[in-house]
Design a protein around this motif. Structure first.
Motif, PDB file in Angstrom:
ATOM      1  N   GLU A 131       3.277   6.080  -4.394  1.00 52.68           N
ATOM      2  CA  GLU A 131       4.400   5.282  -4.882  1.00 52.68           C
ATOM      3  C   GLU A 131       5.260   6.029  -5.890  1.00 52.68           C
ATOM      4  O   GLU A 131       4.947   7.146  -6.291  1.00 52.68           O
TER       5      GLU A 131
ATOM      6  N   THR B 273       1.630  -2.876   2.133  1.00 53.09           N
ATOM      7  CA  THR B 273       3.013  -3.313   2.290  1.00 53.09           C
ATOM      8  C   THR B 273       3.515  -2.782   3.619  1.00 53.09           C
ATOM      9  O   THR B 273       2.752  -2.169   4.376  1.00 53.09           O
TER      10      THR B 273
ATOM     11  N   SER C 274       8.015   0.669  -3.967  1.00 47.35           N
ATOM     12  CA  SER C 274       7.463  -0.597  -3.477  1.00 47.35           C
ATOM     13  C   SER C 274       7.372  -1.568  -4.633  1.00 47.35           C
ATOM     14  O   SER C 274       7.115  -1.181  -5.771  1.00 47.35           O
ATOM     15  N   ARG C 275       7.576  -2.834  -4.343  1.00 46.83           N
ATOM     16  CA  ARG C 275       7.494  -3.880  -5.361  1.00 46.83           C
ATOM     17  C   ARG C 275       6.270  -4.743  -5.117  1.00 46.83           C
ATOM     18  O   ARG C 275       5.864  -4.941  -3.978  1.00 46.83           O
TER      19      ARG C 275
ATOM     20  N   ASP D 173       9.842   6.478   6.293  1.00 48.07           N
ATOM     21  CA  ASP D 173       9.143   6.475   5.012  1.00 48.07           C
ATOM     22  C   ASP D 173       7.694   6.946   5.159  1.00 48.07           C
ATOM     23  O   ASP D 173       7.176   7.660   4.295  1.00 48.07           O
TER      24      ASP D 173
ATOM     25  N   ALA E 145       6.308  -0.386   5.769  1.00 49.02           N
ATOM     26  CA  ALA E 145       7.202   0.768   5.654  1.00 49.02           C
ATOM     27  C   ALA E 145       7.639   1.199   7.040  1.00 49.02           C
ATOM     28  O   ALA E 145       6.903   1.025   8.025  1.00 49.02           O
TER      29      ALA E 145
ATOM     30  N   VAL F 222      -0.623   1.505  -0.360  1.00 48.89           N
ATOM     31  CA  VAL F 222       0.172   2.153  -1.405  1.00 48.89           C
ATOM     32  C   VAL F 222      -0.750   2.657  -2.511  1.00 48.89           C
ATOM     33  O   VAL F 222      -1.504   1.898  -3.112  1.00 48.89           O
TER      34      VAL F 222
ATOM     35  N   ASP G 267       6.434  -7.373  -2.574  1.00 49.39           N
ATOM     36  CA  ASP G 267       6.440  -6.988  -1.160  1.00 49.39           C
ATOM     37  C   ASP G 267       5.041  -6.727  -0.612  1.00 49.39           C
ATOM     38  O   ASP G 267       4.888  -6.460   0.586  1.00 49.39           O
ATOM     39  N   TYR G 268       4.015  -6.778  -1.468  1.00 55.75           N
ATOM     40  CA  TYR G 268       2.660  -6.523  -0.993  1.00 55.75           C
ATOM     41  C   TYR G 268       2.208  -7.673  -0.100  1.00 55.75           C
ATOM     42  O   TYR G 268       2.483  -8.842  -0.372  1.00 55.75           O
TER      43      TYR G 268
END
Length: 393
Positions: free
Chosen positions: A295, A249, A216-217, A255, A251, A229, A220-221
């Motif tokens: 993560e 985020t 996750s970046r 996932d 998913a 996460v 992207d939150y």
């Protein structure tokens, strides 16, 4: 008024005297401050004895040393951790120090920077390892009240609540020490293994394969994400993973099925700027809510509860016996890392399950005390946060 940090004090970036010159490091003359001894949760007063490295007097001319009442701010990796020197101390290149001007209240400046931690993190300019250089840090603007009486009043209120918070945190640490003492009493020092418990590979107590986590970046939150996460900061150095106030985020179902955590999962930090952070572990508490994913900088070991009690193994993971193995298997480049194989090939002692459960019952009793203290801590933290919001926006 808005003032740059450089207008409030002298900014200095730390460095590391050459490790190749042994006489620079062969005596404990001056404490050498690194980010790992600075808390992410509160402002730390740092003494030489708090340091885990020291330089000799021979290295003084090659080091950056600041006087008492200088402020340390971490500017690589975990941005914005704050410490205050209580004596002359050296510090490394991951830290910028501020020697405050005479008309600036030391604690007030610390709290102002602390209140702007998120802003500092947002301007860090490296996507993999966040970095805030000296120029960026020096030019960073703060809303600052220059009236010394106002500074003193605000500091008094915040220090009062902060000291209460610190007291509760110290009580929690004492409970952790009690748990560790009980562990040694029941199982002995694993380095010696006086009770001659069976020694096995940690891979032998898993119910499924170990795995790396969900990628996750930060970009992207989002507040309305369908999952939370759980990252490295939520894992290291505690019995249970911290599973509150997690970023969210989105998913997909695949996932979620693959990376969702539950009781019986043991989570390891697999990458860190410092070797001490590698392999720090925690477990998922019982009754944890669903839709929490771990993560990608975390490794999950799904434990077989018919072979191993998670609370037993988590305490074992903090021992010298376990840590020595982890450090020996880690690799250092830009960051210190350890792969799944390194963790899976680590040895553990394995007492009978009933003995582990006896230890678990003790831990659960301590957890009741921990829960009461934690509630008081959270109430005090809420008051502190409201005061910070009132004074610093």
């Amino acid at each position: 008024m808005k003032l740059k940090i450089s207008e409030l004090g002298k900014v200095i970036t730390g460095n590391t005297p050459s490790k190749k010159i042994k006489e620079f490091w062969d005596k404990d003359d001056v404490g050498f401050v690194k980010p790992d001894i600075i808390s992410d949760e509160h402002i730390v007063k740092i003494k030489s004895e708090d340091c885990n490295e020291f330089i000799s007097n021979a290295a003084i001319s090659k080091a950056r040393i600041v006087p008492k009442n200088s402020i340390f701010v971490t500017c690589i990796g975990n941005i914005g951790k704050i410490g205050v020197a209580t004596e002359n101390l050296a510090f490394n290149q991951q830290i910028n120090a501020i020697i405050p001007n005479e008309n600036v209240n030391l604690d007030y400046l610390c709290y102002t920077i602390f209140a702007n931690k998120t802003r500092l993190q947002d301007i860090a300019n490296a996507p993999i390892v966040p970095l805030l250089n000296k120029s960026q840090f020096s030019e960073f603007e703060l809303e600052f009240d220059m009236d010394i009486n106002t500074q003193t009043r605000i500091v008094h209120e915040l220090n009062t609540v902060s000291n209460i918070i610190l007291k509760y945190k110290q009580e929690l640490l004492l409970l952790d020490e009690l748990v560790k003492a009980r562990f040694v009493e029941m199982f002995g020092d694993p380095m010696i293994n006086p009770y001659e418990w069976k020694v096995i590979n940690i891979s032998e107590v898993l119910r499924a394969k170990a795995s790396n986590g969900f990628f996750s970046r930060r970009d992207d939150y989002c507040d309305d994400g369908n999952v939370e996460v759980l990252g490295v900061a939520n894992v290291v150095n505690r019995m249970y993973s911290q599973v509150v106030d997690l970023p969210r985020t989105n998913a997909n179902e695949k996932d979620i099925e693959k990376f969702e955590v539950k009781y019986g999962d043991m989570l390891f930090c697999r990458s860190s700027l410092v070797a001490e952070g590698i392999g720090k572990a925690s477990i998922i508490p019982e009754g944890v809510q669903t839709n929490i994913l771990f993560e990608c900088h975390v490794i999950r070991l799904p434990l077989d509860l018919d072979k191993c009690v998670p609370e037993f193994l988590q305490t074992l993971s903090t021992t010298k016996f376990f840590r020595n193995q982890i450090i020996s298997k880690s690799k250092t480049a830009t960051m210190t890392t350890i792969g799944q194989d390194g963790i899976l090939k680590t040895n553990i002692i394995l007492p009978p399950l009933e003995k582990q459960k006896e230890y678990y019952n003790f831990v659960k009793q301590i957890d009741k005390s921990r829960s009461r203290i934690q509630k008081s801590l959270e109430a005090s933290q809420e008051l502190f946060d409201s005061l910070m919001q009132e004074y610093f926006g």
